[in-house]
Enzyme design. Structure first.
Site, PDB file in Angstrom:
ATOM      1  N   SER A 126       0.831  -1.203   0.000  1.00  0.00           N
ATOM      2  CA  SER A 126       0.000   0.000   0.000  1.00  0.00           C
ATOM      3  C   SER A 126       0.864   1.251   0.000  1.00  0.00           C
ATOM      4  O   SER A 126       1.975   1.256   0.528  1.00  0.00           O
ATOM      5  CB  SER A 126      -0.881  -0.010   1.264  1.00  0.00           C
ATOM      6  OG  SER A 126      -1.454   1.264   1.474  1.00  0.00           O
ATOM      7  N   TYR A 151      -1.566  -0.417  11.054  1.00  0.00           N
ATOM      8  CA  TYR A 151      -1.851  -1.034   9.737  1.00  0.00           C
ATOM      9  C   TYR A 151      -0.702  -0.714   8.779  1.00  0.00           C
ATOM     10  O   TYR A 151      -0.161  -1.607   8.129  1.00  0.00           O
ATOM     11  CB  TYR A 151      -3.170  -0.510   9.177  1.00  0.00           C
ATOM     12  CG  TYR A 151      -3.302  -0.711   7.685  1.00  0.00           C
ATOM     13  CD1 TYR A 151      -3.090   0.350   6.802  1.00  0.00           C
ATOM     14  CD2 TYR A 151      -3.590  -1.962   7.152  1.00  0.00           C
ATOM     15  CE1 TYR A 151      -3.175   0.173   5.430  1.00  0.00           C
ATOM     16  CE2 TYR A 151      -3.678  -2.145   5.781  1.00  0.00           C
ATOM     17  CZ  TYR A 151      -3.469  -1.075   4.924  1.00  0.00           C
ATOM     18  OH  TYR A 151      -3.537  -1.255   3.564  1.00  0.00           O
ATOM     19  N   LYS A 155       2.307  -3.189   6.809  1.00  0.00           N
ATOM     20  CA  LYS A 155       2.666  -3.223   5.386  1.00  0.00           C
ATOM     21  C   LYS A 155       4.171  -2.984   5.216  1.00  0.00           C
ATOM     22  O   LYS A 155       4.840  -3.671   4.444  1.00  0.00           O
ATOM     23  CB  LYS A 155       1.868  -2.179   4.592  1.00  0.00           C
ATOM     24  CG  LYS A 155       0.396  -2.518   4.447  1.00  0.00           C
ATOM     25  CD  LYS A 155       0.187  -3.841   3.719  1.00  0.00           C
ATOM     26  CE  LYS A 155      -1.278  -4.153   3.522  1.00  0.00           C
ATOM     27  NZ  LYS A 155      -1.491  -5.505   2.948  1.00  0.00           N
TER      28      LYS A 155
END
Ligand code: WQD
Length: 351
Positions: A126, A151, A155
């Site tokens: 992302s 989050y 990643k």
């Protein structure tokens, strides 16, 4: 026929990618524990492609259950790994849930990649790994900043794990950094199905327009941008899906020399939140009920992609316009509402 294992195959991007893979001649199996997805989505995939896709309802955090899938499918030639939790706000409230789920599942999967010598691995990353970039558009060599949420850290850490794994495994890996995925398959047979109240902008817009949300909030219009609202790079989910097929073909062709390669998947055009709202109003003919509210903690001001590498190396060409992102998203929301009976017979109870 190459057989691809897609994790998170019942999810938004996973299901659209399976459609693209099948339409490009791949045999596909899915593994998805359906903790945040609807298993009947694959019936939608079958309606579109005419092909039945098997889903293994397995939690990738359970190593033995994951290993058993590979024992049963010794002809897997590639993996596309989508399965992960992805709600920024939830990750702030419950960081350990995110670190455990997103990292343990990845590590279990890579152990199987190693054990079964799977040659190709494509990872769903992302643009969040860039944090708040000093300059935009961002390229793949733009230095990642500290993530804005657990989050985002999962990643960044996942990319590092795959990079180190690549050095010892002989598997070739591609990391795809998505910008803001949105829209739905033009057939309106599959689309985004947020669990509970949506967080992302486009499903919030369509649920507001359909009346599931009374009034939506624009989180701040006092940012240093052309209209004061944040800027993002909205990419149609079908364009995103096709980039995964092209990534596998790139790996299969032997054109990738590196063990691990990163690609930005965005349109290269920055759109503000207010511009996205107006684009929806134009595409749908609906006036949206929204108000300006306070900034949302963790939001970055602006980011959009330099996508030259994906264009030049993968031959990737985003085809869908912002208008089509909004019109396909709206058509899907209308389908969800209009065919609740038919729809629930296909999908079971809507969450
Ligand atoms: C976009 C803009 C909000 C809702 C995150 C992850 C990214 C990816 C997509 C998984 C922001 C504004 C939103 C609302 C608003 N995750 N907004 N009102 O935060 O850019 O990206 O989701 O695939 O990795 O970081 O996406 O859609 O939540 O927000 O004003 O009700 O829309 O403030 O500026 P984001 P988003």
């Amino acid at each position: 026929m190459a057989k691809i294992l897609v994790t998170g195959g019942c999810g938004f991007i996973g299901s659209h990618t399976i459609v693209d893979l099948v339409e490009n001649g791949y045999e596909v199996i899915s593994v998805d524990n359906n903790s945040r997805s609807n298993p009947n989505v694959l019936r939608g995939v079958e309606l579109i492609t005419g092909r039945k896709v098997k889903n293994y309802k397995v939690d990738l955090c359970n190593f033995d259950d994951t290993f058993a899938i590979f024992q049963e499918n010794t002809d897997i030639t590639g993996i596309i790994h989508f399965a992960a939790y992805k709600a920024v706000g939830e990750s702030v409230e419950n960081p350990l849930l995110y670190f455990e789920n997103n990292l343990v599942s990845l590590i279990n999967l890579l152990k199987c990649v190693q054990e079964f010598h799977i040659p190709h691995f494509v990872f769903s990353s992302s643009c969040t790994v860039y944090g708040e970039p000093d300059e935009i558009p961002v390229t793949e060599t733009t230095a990642p900043k500290p993530a804005e949420s657990p989050y985002g850290y999962t990643k960044q850490m996942s990319e590092q794990i795959i990079n180190e794994f690549a050095k010892s495994s002989g598997t070739q890996n591609i990391l795809l950094r998505y910008f803001n995925p949105a829209g739905a398959h033009p057939s309106a047979i599959i689309g985004e199905m947020p669990v509970g109240k949506p967080q992302n902008l486009v499903p919030v817009i369509t649920q507001t327009a359909i009346g599931r949300i009374e009034k939506m909030m624009v989180f701040g219009n006092d940012y240093p941008t052309r209209d004061g609202s944040c800027i993002r790079d909205f990419i149609h989910v079908c364009d995103l899906a096709h980039a995964h097929t092209l990534s596998l073909q790139y790996l299969e062709s032997g054109r990738q020399s590196e063990l691990c390669k990163v690609f930005n998947l965005g349109t290269g055009t920055g759109i503000s939140v207010l511009e996205a709202i107006h684009a929806f109003e134009k595409a749908s003919g609906n006036r949206l009920n929204f108000e300006i509210g306070p900034r949302r903690p963790g939001d970055i001001v602006a980011i959009y992609a330099n996508n030259d590498l994906a264009r030049n190396e993968l031959g990737w060409e985003p085809r869908y316009t912002l208008d089509e992102i909004m019109s396909t998203a709206w058509k899907w929301e209308l389908r969800l509402k209009a065919d609740e009976t038919v729809f629930s017979s296909q999908y079971g109870e809507l969450n």
